[in-house]
Design a protein around this motif. Sequence first.
Motif, PDB file in Angstrom:
ATOM      1  N   GLY A 190       0.787  -1.228   0.000  1.00 22.42           N
ATOM      2  CA  GLY A 190       0.000   0.000   0.000  1.00 22.42           C
ATOM      3  C   GLY A 190       0.814   1.270   0.000  1.00 22.42           C
ATOM      4  O   GLY A 190       1.949   1.321   0.496  1.00 22.42           O
ATOM      5  N   GLN A 191       0.215   2.314  -0.558  1.00 24.02           N
ATOM      6  CA  GLN A 191       0.793   3.651  -0.544  1.00 24.02           C
ATOM      7  C   GLN A 191       0.927   4.108   0.912  1.00 24.02           C
ATOM      8  O   GLN A 191       0.092   3.770   1.754  1.00 24.02           O
ATOM      9  CB  GLN A 191      -0.127   4.581  -1.348  1.00 24.02           C
ATOM     10  N   ASP A 192       1.951   4.925   1.214  1.00 26.70           N
ATOM     11  CA  ASP A 192       2.230   5.279   2.609  1.00 26.70           C
ATOM     12  C   ASP A 192       1.466   6.526   3.062  1.00 26.70           C
ATOM     13  O   ASP A 192       2.046   7.495   3.562  1.00 26.70           O
ATOM     14  CB  ASP A 192       3.742   5.481   2.816  1.00 26.70           C
ATOM     15  N   ASP A 193       0.132   6.482   2.872  1.00 27.57           N
ATOM     16  CA  ASP A 193      -0.728   7.577   3.327  1.00 27.57           C
ATOM     17  C   ASP A 193      -2.100   6.992   3.655  1.00 27.57           C
ATOM     18  O   ASP A 193      -2.222   5.785   3.892  1.00 27.57           O
ATOM     19  CB  ASP A 193      -0.824   8.673   2.256  1.00 27.57           C
ATOM     20  N   ASP A 194      -3.145   7.834   3.667  1.00 28.16           N
ATOM     21  CA  ASP A 194      -4.487   7.347   3.995  1.00 28.16           C
ATOM     22  C   ASP A 194      -4.935   6.207   3.092  1.00 28.16           C
ATOM     23  O   ASP A 194      -5.706   5.340   3.514  1.00 28.16           O
ATOM     24  CB  ASP A 194      -5.505   8.483   3.871  1.00 28.16           C
ATOM     25  N   PHE A 195      -4.495   6.228   1.842  1.00 29.45           N
ATOM     26  CA  PHE A 195      -4.852   5.182   0.890  1.00 29.45           C
ATOM     27  C   PHE A 195      -4.467   3.817   1.464  1.00 29.45           C
ATOM     28  O   PHE A 195      -5.307   2.912   1.604  1.00 29.45           O
ATOM     29  CB  PHE A 195      -4.140   5.458  -0.432  1.00 29.45           C
ATOM     30  N   GLY A 196      -3.200   3.652   1.801  1.00 24.44           N
ATOM     31  CA  GLY A 196      -2.744   2.385   2.364  1.00 24.44           C
ATOM     32  C   GLY A 196      -3.340   2.100   3.732  1.00 24.44           C
ATOM     33  O   GLY A 196      -3.778   0.980   4.010  1.00 24.44           O
ATOM     34  N   ALA A 231      10.134  -8.693  -0.303  1.00 25.72           N
ATOM     35  CA  ALA A 231       9.686  -9.021   1.054  1.00 25.72           C
ATOM     36  C   ALA A 231       8.369  -9.787   1.034  1.00 25.72           C
ATOM     37  O   ALA A 231       8.168 -10.732   1.816  1.00 25.72           O
ATOM     38  CB  ALA A 231       9.549  -7.742   1.878  1.00 25.72           C
ATOM     39  N   LEU A 232       7.454  -9.394   0.140  1.00 25.71           N
ATOM     40  CA  LEU A 232       6.177 -10.113   0.026  1.00 25.71           C
ATOM     41  C   LEU A 232       6.406 -11.551  -0.446  1.00 25.71           C
ATOM     42  O   LEU A 232       5.780 -12.492   0.060  1.00 25.71           O
ATOM     43  CB  LEU A 232       5.254  -9.379  -0.954  1.00 25.71           C
ATOM     44  N   LYS A 233       7.307 -11.702  -1.416  1.00 28.95           N
ATOM     45  CA  LYS A 233       7.619 -13.048  -1.905  1.00 28.95           C
ATOM     46  C   LYS A 233       8.219 -13.899  -0.787  1.00 28.95           C
ATOM     47  O   LYS A 233       7.823 -15.063  -0.582  1.00 28.95           O
ATOM     48  CB  LYS A 233       8.585 -12.965  -3.084  1.00 28.95           C
ATOM     49  N   ALA A 234       9.163 -13.330  -0.042  1.00 20.71           N
ATOM     50  CA  ALA A 234       9.827 -14.067   1.039  1.00 20.71           C
ATOM     51  C   ALA A 234       8.850 -14.455   2.150  1.00 20.71           C
ATOM     52  O   ALA A 234       9.038 -15.481   2.821  1.00 20.71           O
ATOM     53  CB  ALA A 234      10.962 -13.222   1.628  1.00 20.71           C
ATOM     54  N   ALA A 235       7.794 -13.651   2.312  1.00 13.94           N
ATOM     55  CA  ALA A 235       6.805 -13.931   3.360  1.00 13.94           C
ATOM     56  C   ALA A 235       5.817 -15.017   2.951  1.00 13.94           C
ATOM     57  O   ALA A 235       4.952 -15.397   3.742  1.00 13.94           O
ATOM     58  CB  ALA A 235       6.050 -12.648   3.705  1.00 13.94           C
ATOM     59  N   GLY A 236       5.926 -15.512   1.714  1.00 13.82           N
ATOM     60  CA  GLY A 236       5.027 -16.580   1.267  1.00 13.82           C
ATOM     61  C   GLY A 236       3.642 -16.102   0.897  1.00 13.82           C
ATOM     62  O   GLY A 236       2.670 -16.872   0.951  1.00 13.82           O
ATOM     63  N   CYS A 237       3.530 -14.848   0.492  1.00 17.90           N
ATOM     64  CA  CYS A 237       2.217 -14.287   0.130  1.00 17.90           C
ATOM     65  C   CYS A 237       1.681 -14.973  -1.132  1.00 17.90           C
ATOM     66  O   CYS A 237       2.409 -15.164  -2.102  1.00 17.90           O
ATOM     67  CB  CYS A 237       2.341 -12.784  -0.108  1.00 17.90           C
ATOM     68  N   GLU A 238       0.401 -15.317  -1.087  1.00 22.12           N
ATOM     69  CA  GLU A 238      -0.240 -15.967  -2.237  1.00 22.12           C
ATOM     70  C   GLU A 238      -1.233 -15.048  -2.935  1.00 22.12           C
ATOM     71  O   GLU A 238      -1.446 -15.137  -4.144  1.00 22.12           O
ATOM     72  CB  GLU A 238      -0.941 -17.249  -1.769  1.00 22.12           C
ATOM     73  N   ILE A 239      -1.876 -14.173  -2.174  1.00 25.25           N
ATOM     74  CA  ILE A 239      -2.776 -13.152  -2.719  1.00 25.25           C
ATOM     75  C   ILE A 239      -2.308 -11.804  -2.195  1.00 25.25           C
ATOM     76  O   ILE A 239      -2.177 -11.617  -0.982  1.00 25.25           O
ATOM     77  CB  ILE A 239      -4.236 -13.399  -2.294  1.00 25.25           C
ATOM     78  N   ASN A 240      -2.039 -10.878  -3.105  1.00 23.38           N
ATOM     79  CA  ASN A 240      -1.593  -9.539  -2.707  1.00 23.38           C
ATOM     80  C   ASN A 240      -2.683  -8.518  -3.000  1.00 23.38           C
ATOM     81  O   ASN A 240      -3.051  -8.317  -4.164  1.00 23.38           O
ATOM     82  CB  ASN A 240      -0.320  -9.143  -3.449  1.00 23.38           C
ATOM     83  N   ILE A 241      -3.189  -7.874  -1.954  1.00 27.02           N
ATOM     84  CA  ILE A 241      -4.113  -6.758  -2.122  1.00 27.02           C
ATOM     85  C   ILE A 241      -3.290  -5.499  -2.367  1.00 27.02           C
ATOM     86  O   ILE A 241      -2.314  -5.234  -1.665  1.00 27.02           O
ATOM     87  CB  ILE A 241      -4.993  -6.593  -0.867  1.00 27.02           C
ATOM     88  N   LEU A 242      -3.680  -4.736  -3.372  1.00 31.40           N
ATOM     89  CA  LEU A 242      -2.922  -3.559  -3.776  1.00 31.40           C
ATOM     90  C   LEU A 242      -3.677  -2.274  -3.472  1.00 31.40           C
ATOM     91  O   LEU A 242      -4.776  -2.053  -3.994  1.00 31.40           O
ATOM     92  CB  LEU A 242      -2.610  -3.612  -5.274  1.00 31.40           C
ATOM     93  N   ALA A 243      -3.072  -1.428  -2.638  1.00 32.67           N
ATOM     94  CA  ALA A 243      -3.554  -0.063  -2.430  1.00 32.67           C
ATOM     95  C   ALA A 243      -2.617   0.834  -3.223  1.00 32.67           C
ATOM     96  O   ALA A 243      -1.778   1.547  -2.675  1.00 32.67           O
ATOM     97  CB  ALA A 243      -3.546   0.292  -0.954  1.00 32.67           C
ATOM     98  N   THR A 244      -2.748   0.774  -4.548  1.00 34.03           N
ATOM     99  CA  THR A 244      -1.796   1.395  -5.460  1.00 34.03           C
ATOM    100  C   THR A 244      -2.504   2.177  -6.552  1.00 34.03           C
ATOM    101  O   THR A 244      -3.598   1.796  -6.983  1.00 34.03           O
ATOM    102  CB  THR A 244      -0.917   0.322  -6.141  1.00 34.03           C
ATOM    103  N   ILE A 245      -1.880   3.266  -7.016  1.00 32.36           N
ATOM    104  CA  ILE A 245      -2.354   3.926  -8.226  1.00 32.36           C
ATOM    105  C   ILE A 245      -1.859   3.113  -9.424  1.00 32.36           C
ATOM    106  O   ILE A 245      -0.994   2.250  -9.287  1.00 32.36           O
ATOM    107  CB  ILE A 245      -1.879   5.390  -8.289  1.00 32.36           C
TER     108      ILE A 245
END
Length: 427
Positions: A190-196, A231-245
């Motif tokens: 996520g973006q490092d503001d209210d969005f994230g 870091a997300l890959k190393a954490a074993g994430c399978e579904i990534n939610i994106l708070a991104t433009i």
Amino acid sequence: MSQQHTIRRIVAAVGAGAVVVALAGCSTPAAPAAEEPPPGVTDDTVTIGTHTPLTGPAAAGYSSISAAASAYFAYLNDKGGVHGRSIEYIVKDDGYNPANTLTVVRELVQEDDVFAILNGLGTPTHTAVLDFLNENKVPDLFVASGSTSWNQPEEYPYTFGFNADYVVEGAALAAHAKAEHPGKAVCLLGQDDDFGDEMIEGAELALGADGLAHIERYSTSNQDVTAQIGALKAAGCEINILATINGFTALALGTAAQLGWFPQWFSSSSGADYPTLVGYLGEEVGPQLLQGFTGTNYLPALGGDDEWVTLFRAINDEYGEGAAFDGNTIYGMSVAHLFAEALYAAGEDPTRESLLDAVTSGDLAGNGILPLSFSADSHAAYTGVGITVVDQGVQDYTGPTYAVEDGAVVEVEPAPVPLEGEGVPGA
């Protein structure tokens, strides 16, 4: 003010004084002064403005929103405008930089005398002008961001959101991930503001306080997310939610592909427009990387056969000056139509107060898949979203519709608003 105009005012004042002296014994009441029209309103026009990124990291995709709104207003003006007035729409570039936003919005209010600000874009950027617009009592309508900051009627009575808020989007995406892919590790970038922040808040409504397996944040000032994706890959994430433009959605997918990592991606509507993402990723690999890409939406879907989409395509063809047609086009025209609807409801002699009354009346329809939520107590537009999925290059609704009610994520029935009057309020 010219010297001649100043002299005329002095002469008028002296003359008025002489009359007062001559008629000192009389008590004839003065006639009431004629009420001046509000800023930006003439007999023939209503002038409004916006700030938006025509350049900078958010320009791709988002710059087409104001262009689409301009195309709709050109169409509307050719149909007679609103109560006989044409809408003049001033678009100013802020480069997605809050300091620039304050400068251009001050120009719009103090030099261009706009009636209202429409669809100012961005969470960090619009936050920079929130106090200024409310202190100056300028209608601040339909902000292009899902921050809950726009829904504070007591503190910011002139500001209203448009997007479904990020808490709702985060909750919907997480609830869908949980329902469709039970047991999979769900993470968030996520973006490092209210969005994230608010996307995380929503996801945790659906998954619980510890439901996100891993969280990474990024700044739009640094267009390198290699560390976060690693870091997300190393954490074993399978579904990534994106708070991104959009630009950072593409950056995340492209970086992951370079690392040979292909998880499932679930995105906020703010970064989920398929044609824009393909433009970033390229026609060769974009469609492959985006197959199965999941997002949210609350407006007519680009891949659907909705009557609104058909109308907006026709408007874009005639008035869009060759612009591509994508989800941001639908968004920009939807916002412009909603403003026209509010202006029509504000009456034949609109004031800023009557415009706000029209928005809070509860009578505006919009063109979403759910009813608008505006009222005296709510300055939020859409409180629910549908789930979209990209399949073979088509982005359309395929999943349930979610809303947040009383702090819980619930499924609701969509109720799309039908097209009336060729998209012209009052026609």
